[in-house]
Design a protein around this motif. Structure first.
Motif, PDB file in Angstrom:
ATOM      1  N   ASP A   4      -0.559  17.154  -5.696  1.00  0.00           N
ATOM      2  CA  ASP A   4      -1.486  18.087  -5.055  1.00  0.00           C
ATOM      3  C   ASP A   4      -2.634  17.361  -4.359  1.00  0.00           C
ATOM      4  N   ASN A   5      -2.655  16.030  -4.433  1.00  0.00           N
ATOM      5  CA  ASN A   5      -3.751  15.251  -3.863  1.00  0.00           C
ATOM      6  C   ASN A   5      -3.403  14.879  -2.426  1.00  0.00           C
ATOM      7  N   VAL A   6      -3.983  15.593  -1.488  1.00  0.00           N
ATOM      8  CA  VAL A   6      -3.648  15.387  -0.077  1.00  0.00           C
ATOM      9  C   VAL A   6      -4.120  14.027   0.434  1.00  0.00           C
ATOM     10  N   SER A   7      -5.159  13.476  -0.171  1.00  0.00           N
ATOM     11  CA  SER A   7      -5.687  12.200   0.323  1.00  0.00           C
ATOM     12  C   SER A   7      -4.695  11.062   0.119  1.00  0.00           C
ATOM     13  N   TYR A   8      -3.898  11.102  -0.972  1.00  0.00           N
ATOM     14  CA  TYR A   8      -2.898  10.056  -1.189  1.00  0.00           C
ATOM     15  C   TYR A   8      -1.820  10.119  -0.108  1.00  0.00           C
ATOM     16  N   ALA A  59      -3.281   8.930   3.173  1.00  0.00           N
ATOM     17  CA  ALA A  59      -3.494   7.483   3.144  1.00  0.00           C
ATOM     18  C   ALA A  59      -2.164   6.735   3.319  1.00  0.00           C
ATOM     19  N   ARG A  60      -1.097   7.278   2.752  1.00  0.00           N
ATOM     20  CA  ARG A  60       0.205   6.649   2.975  1.00  0.00           C
ATOM     21  C   ARG A  60       0.573   6.713   4.452  1.00  0.00           C
ATOM     22  N   GLY A  61       0.248   7.829   5.092  1.00  0.00           N
ATOM     23  CA  GLY A  61       0.474   7.940   6.534  1.00  0.00           C
ATOM     24  C   GLY A  61      -0.264   6.859   7.300  1.00  0.00           C
ATOM     25  N   ASN A  62      -1.496   6.563   6.873  1.00  0.00           N
ATOM     26  CA  ASN A  62      -2.258   5.498   7.544  1.00  0.00           C
ATOM     27  C   ASN A  62      -1.584   4.144   7.376  1.00  0.00           C
ATOM     28  N   ALA A  63      -1.070   3.879   6.190  1.00  0.00           N
ATOM     29  CA  ALA A  63      -0.378   2.607   5.970  1.00  0.00           C
ATOM     30  C   ALA A  63       0.851   2.499   6.862  1.00  0.00           C
ATOM     31  N   ALA A 109       0.834  -1.206   0.000  1.00  0.00           N
ATOM     32  CA  ALA A 109       0.000   0.000   0.000  1.00  0.00           C
ATOM     33  C   ALA A 109       0.867   1.254   0.000  1.00  0.00           C
ATOM     34  N   ILE A 110       1.934   1.238   0.802  1.00  0.00           N
ATOM     35  CA  ILE A 110       2.834   2.391   0.853  1.00  0.00           C
ATOM     36  C   ILE A 110       3.432   2.649  -0.525  1.00  0.00           C
ATOM     37  N   ALA A 111       3.876   1.582  -1.209  1.00  0.00           N
ATOM     38  CA  ALA A 111       4.450   1.744  -2.545  1.00  0.00           C
ATOM     39  C   ALA A 111       3.412   2.293  -3.518  1.00  0.00           C
ATOM     40  N   ALA A 112       2.168   1.810  -3.421  1.00  0.00           N
ATOM     41  CA  ALA A 112       1.116   2.286  -4.325  1.00  0.00           C
ATOM     42  C   ALA A 112       0.794   3.749  -4.068  1.00  0.00           C
ATOM     43  N   PHE A 113       0.713   4.139  -2.791  1.00  0.00           N
ATOM     44  CA  PHE A 113       0.435   5.540  -2.484  1.00  0.00           C
ATOM     45  C   PHE A 113       1.615   6.439  -2.857  1.00  0.00           C
ATOM     46  N   ASP A 114       2.846   5.910  -2.751  1.00  0.00           N
ATOM     47  CA  ASP A 114       4.012   6.654  -3.246  1.00  0.00           C
ATOM     48  C   ASP A 114       3.826   7.015  -4.713  1.00  0.00           C
TER      49      ASP A 114
END
Length: 208
Positions: free
Chosen positions: A20-24, A27-31, A7-12
């Protein structure tokens, strides 16, 4: 699938493609948080809030890190901000419940019950309110109310070792040791390494 490194790699990749997409980023922070890497999680939450200071989910998620660290007052401040900046009722419901949980840990029981009541107005059928309010009622020795809430939560999720342990704790505090033991045993069948259930059962054996 609990593949948090994947998940971290995908959000990276997602964040690199759309910085500019803060949600990505959040979400990486959550992972990171789910694998226990709180430092990287906080870095992503902090960066999310630099990008968008009113981004409520980052406050809520940062609050969870502080809760895990035992910094409950600091967590409460984060949940306050999450509630303040919630943009609709769905997230607001969750943020109110989380704030009520922190307030319970800080023994601010009236404030916790008020937050649970407000959350219940948003989503009367949600399981989060009864699951957490059961604990609050147990703390203030309103055992009948606690058991009503624990039972309601278990109706929604009957295989939750967390909810079973909460009900066991309510039984234990009220003096019904047999019922408590049954619930601790049921919880430990589901999650043999549950610290809450093991600790509660140990307290029960002490009482016996």
């Amino acid at each position: 699938q609990r593949d948090f490194n994947g998940a971290i790699a995908a959000f990276d990749a997602a964040y690199s493609a759309d910085p500019d997409n803060v949600s990505y980023l959040n979400a990486r922070g959550n992972a990171y948080r789910y694998i226990g890497d709180d430092d990287h999680a906080l870095a992503d939450y902090d960066a999310s809030l630099r990008m968008r200071p009113n981004y409520a989910p980052a406050y809520d998620d940062r609050g969870w890190v502080y809760m895990r660290r035992g910094e409950v007052q600091r967590a409460l401040e984060e949940f306050n901000s999450a509630v303040k900046y919630a943009v609709n009722d769905g997230p607001r419901y969750v943020f109110l419940v989380n704030r009520g949980r922190a307030e319970t840990l800080l023994k601010r029981y009236d404030a916790a019950l008020a937050d649970f009541a407000e959350a219940e107005k948003i989503n009367a059928g949600g399981w989060q309110v009864p699951a957490q309010r059961c604990i609050t009622y147990t703390e203030i020795q309103k055992f009948a109310e606690a058991l009503v809430d624990c039972n309601a939560a278990l109706t929604k999720q009957p295989q939750s070792d967390y909810f079973l342990t909460s009900r066991a704790n309510a039984y234990l505090a009220s003096g019904d040791l047999d019922a408590a033991l049954d619930d601790y045993r049921a919880a430990l069948k589901i999650a043999p390494n549950s610290v809450r259930a093991l600790a509660g059962r140990g307290q029960l054996f002490e009482k016996k």
